[in-house]
Each structure stands twice: as structure tokens, then as C-alpha cells.
Write an enzyme that holds these catalytic residues in place. Structure first.
Site, short mmCIF file in Angstrom:
data_model
loop_
_atom_site.label_atom_id
_atom_site.label_comp_id
_atom_site.label_asym_id
_atom_site.label_seq_id
_atom_site.Cartn_x
_atom_site.Cartn_y
_atom_site.Cartn_z
N GLY A 6 -1.79 -9.72 12.03
CA GLY A 6 -2.34 -8.40 12.37
C GLY A 6 -3.11 -7.73 11.25
CB THR A 7 -4.12 -8.18 8.01
OG1 THR A 7 -5.06 -7.68 7.06
CG2 THR A 7 -3.83 -9.65 7.74
CG ASN A 29 -6.01 -10.56 14.35
OD1 ASN A 29 -6.52 -9.99 15.31
ND2 ASN A 29 -5.98 -10.02 13.14
N PRO A 30 -5.20 -11.10 17.77
CG PRO A 30 -5.13 -8.99 18.80
CD PRO A 30 -4.63 -9.76 17.63
CG HIS A 46 -2.07 -1.01 1.07
ND1 HIS A 46 -2.84 -1.46 2.12
CD2 HIS A 46 -2.57 -1.64 -0.03
CE1 HIS A 46 -3.75 -2.33 1.68
NE2 HIS A 46 -3.60 -2.46 0.39
P1 OAD Z 1 -7.11 -3.17 10.13
O1 OAD Z 1 -7.07 -1.92 10.92
O2 OAD Z 1 -8.27 -3.43 9.22
O3 OAD Z 1 -7.03 -4.43 11.09
C1 OAD Z 1 -6.07 -4.52 12.08
C2 OAD Z 1 -6.06 -5.93 12.63
O4 OAD Z 1 -5.01 -6.01 13.57
C3 OAD Z 1 -7.35 -6.35 13.34
O5 OAD Z 1 -7.77 -7.62 12.86
C4 OAD Z 1 -6.91 -6.45 14.82
O6 OAD Z 1 -7.61 -7.47 15.52
C5 OAD Z 1 -5.46 -6.78 14.67
N1 OAD Z 1 -4.60 -6.42 15.81
C6 OAD Z 1 -4.75 -5.40 16.69
N2 OAD Z 1 -3.72 -5.38 17.56
C7 OAD Z 1 -2.89 -6.40 17.21
C8 OAD Z 1 -1.65 -6.90 17.71
N3 OAD Z 1 -1.03 -6.33 18.75
N4 OAD Z 1 -1.09 -7.97 17.10
C9 OAD Z 1 -1.69 -8.56 16.03
N5 OAD Z 1 -2.86 -8.13 15.53
C10 OAD Z 1 -3.45 -7.07 16.10
O7 OAD Z 1 -5.75 -3.21 9.34
P2 OAD Z 1 -5.36 -3.92 7.98
O8 OAD Z 1 -5.91 -5.29 7.91
O9 OAD Z 1 -3.91 -3.72 7.83
O10 OAD Z 1 -5.27 0.34 3.41
O11 OAD Z 1 -6.11 -3.01 6.95
C11 OAD Z 1 -5.80 -3.16 5.64
C12 OAD Z 1 -5.78 -1.85 4.96
O12 OAD Z 1 -6.95 -1.09 5.29
C13 OAD Z 1 -4.67 -0.88 5.37
O13 OAD Z 1 -3.46 -1.16 4.77
C14 OAD Z 1 -5.19 0.38 4.85
C15 OAD Z 1 -6.55 0.26 5.49
O14 OAD Z 1 -7.44 1.14 5.03
C16 OAD Z 1 -5.23 1.45 2.70
O15 OAD Z 1 -5.00 2.53 3.18
C17 OAD Z 1 -5.49 1.20 1.24
#
Ligand code: OAD
Length: 242
Positions: free
Chosen positions: A185-186, A211-212, A118
Site C-alpha cells: 500500500g505504498t 497494491n491495487p 514518519h
Molecule cells: P500514497 O498516498 O502516496 O500512496 C498510497 C498507495 O496505496 C497507492 O499506491 C495506492 O494505489 C495504494 N492503495 C490504495 N488503496 C489500497 C488498499 N486498499 N490496499 C493496498 N494499497 C492501496 O501513500 P504512501 O506511499 O504511504 O509522508 O506515501 C508516503 C508518504 O507520503 C506518507 O507517509 C506521507 C506522504 O506524504 C509524509 O507525510 C512525510
């Protein structure tokens, strides 16, 4: 049990493909996209600010938001999960790291050849085309391109925009070739990144999720490990004897 099985799969792997999302940086103090913003930005939804439409509507507001994010990220440091991935790359035959994060924290921790799916928060681009914007004055409220006068935007991929060709190709190749796919963490809600684990699985790879919380990838994953990446990844590393 899943932790031991995941460690065994990593131990035997020829090629590990890792996909990280915002959760991988959460323990570094960078808010994820699904968390409500606080303070100055609490009235705004990050999912709505990160679009070309929002920028067209109000470039100054969106630029200001990215300046705030740049400041926040520039004060952040990699966490134990970032460092564990550096060590994992040295432990397994081959590791490809794909990140949806734009914060550069994997690189700061020492990971090489990171595929920035991204884009990068600290790069700037001309909203109208491929102009060289290195001479732009970034100190103003809404910087403009020194060549064509269009607004300057951050070098990130916004919702509805295409993934850069080189990142798309390299990520798809790795997902199709790996024998273990680590999804960390996605939320697995944003495409096409969310399709990479499916691609890997369809090609016979074992999928491990860290992932939590449960996500769309939890059920199809072979090994879903509930916990924070900064806690689980060092544990996995220790089980691999690193
Ligand atoms: P999200 O914000 O959608 O999701 C974050 C994930 O991280 C969630 O599933 C949480 O449960 C998890 N999480 C939180 N704390 C954590 C930890 N300490 N360890 C592991 N996991 C944890 O983020 P993304 O999936 O990255 O795109 O979102 C994808 C895209 O959406 C981003 O890159 C961005 C966003 O809009 C663009 O800007 C195009």
C-alpha cells in the site's frame, strides 16, 4: 501465480521485512495522500500542507488540518490487513514492520515494535527545538510551547525533513538483513522509504508488492500482487496455514 510464489517465499523466509504505506489504512477509512480531499479540506493539497514551509506560513491552518486528521483517525479501526500482519509475525521466524503511516493502527491491531518511519500523528513537538510540550494548552487555535513560545507542531515527519535517526537505522538494518521484503500500500514515490525495497533486493531478498495499482516498485518486484491489502494479506495467511 504470484500469490502462491509469494506464500512459498514467506514460508521459507528467515526474516520478513514489511513496509506499509497509506494504502494499508485505506480500508480503515483513512484517505491516502494521493486522493483528493473532500468536504472541509477540498481546496487543499495534503502534499502541500505536510511541509515545514506551510506550517511557518500558516501554523493555525496546518494545526487545524492535523486536528481534523486526528479526529478522523481516532474513529478508525484496524482492518483485515493490519490483523493479518499480526498473525504473519507469529507464523514466520522474524518479522520487522516499518510503517510510513502515522495513525497507530498497526499497534492498535496488536503489532509489536513497529518502526514509525514518519512519526506519530498523536505526538506533539515544539517547532523550535526539543522542549517538553506536555503542559501545552492544546485547546486553542494555534498552541504554543510553554517554555519558548514557539508553535506546537504534530510529531510527524514532513516533506523535506529527516527521518528520525533510530527509525532510519532500524529500518535500514532490517531491509539489509531480510530475505523477503513485503511492500504494502505504498506509492513508492516518497524517499528515503522508497529506497528500502531496493536495498533489500540488492542484498538478495525477494520483493513482494501488494497494491491495487501499479507503482514504481511493481516492475522491479519479484512478485507483484494486484489487490487490496485487506483482501490479499488474509489470503496469503490462509495459504501459510494460519
Ligand atoms: P500514497 O498516498 O502516496 O500512496 C498510497 C498507495 O496505496 C497507492 O499506491 C495506492 O494505489 C495504494 N492503495 C490504495 N488503496 C489500497 C488498499 N486498499 N490496499 C493496498 N494499497 C492501496 O501513500 P504512501 O506511499 O504511504 O509522508 O506515501 C508516503 C508518504 O507520503 C506518507 O507517509 C506521507 C506522504 O506524504 C509524509 O507525510 C512525510
Amino acid at each position: 501465480m504470484n500469490l502462491q510464489a509469494a506464500a512459498d517465499a514467506l514460508q521459507a523466509a528467515r526474516h520478513v521485512c514489511v513496509l506499509t504505506g497509506a494504502g494499508a489504512s485505506a480500508e480503515s477509512g483513512v484517505p491516502t495522500f494521493r486522493e483528493a480531499l473532500t468536504g472541509l479540506w477540498e481546496q487543499h493539497d495534503p502534499l502541500e500542507l505536510a511541509t515545514p514551509e506551510a506550517f511557518q506560513r500558516d501554523p493555525e491552518l496546518v494545526w487545524k488540518w492535523y486536528c481534523w486528521r486526528r479526529e478522523l483517525v481516532s474513529k478508525a479501526s484496524p482492518n483485515a490487513g493490519h490483523y493479518a500482519l499480526v498473525a504473519l509475525a507469529q507464523k514466520v521466524g522474524m518479522l520487522t514492520l516499518i510503517t510510513q503511516n502515522v495513525d497507530g493502527l498497526h499497534q492498535l491491531a496488536g503489532s509489536d515494535s513497529v518502526i514509525e518511519y514518519h512519526g506519530n500523528l498523536f505526538e506533539n513537538r515544539c517547532f523550535a527545538g526539543n522542549c517538553d510540550v506536555s503542559a501545552a494548552d492544546l485547546s486553542v487555535a494555534s498552541p504554543t510551547c510553554p517554555h519558548c513560545g514557539a508553535c506546537i507542531r504534530p510529531g510527524v515527519v514532513w516533506f523535506g525533513e529527516a527521518i528520525p535517526d533510530h527509525a532510519m537505522e532500524a529500518a535500514s538494518l532490517a531491509a539489509g538483513d531480510c530475505d523477503v521484503f513485503l511492500s504494502i500500500g505504498t506509492s513508492s514515490m516518497v524517499w528515503p522509504a522508497a529506497g528500502l525495497s531496493e536495498m533489500a533486493q540488492a542484498n538478495g531478498a525477494s520483493v513482494v508488492e501488494i497494491n491495487p495499482d501499479a507503482t514504481a516498485s511493481t516492475r522491479p518486484a519479484h512478485y507483484a500482487i494486484t489487490g487490496k491489502s485487506g483482501v490479499i494479506l488474509p489470503k496469503l495467511l490462509a495459504m501459510l496455514g494460519a
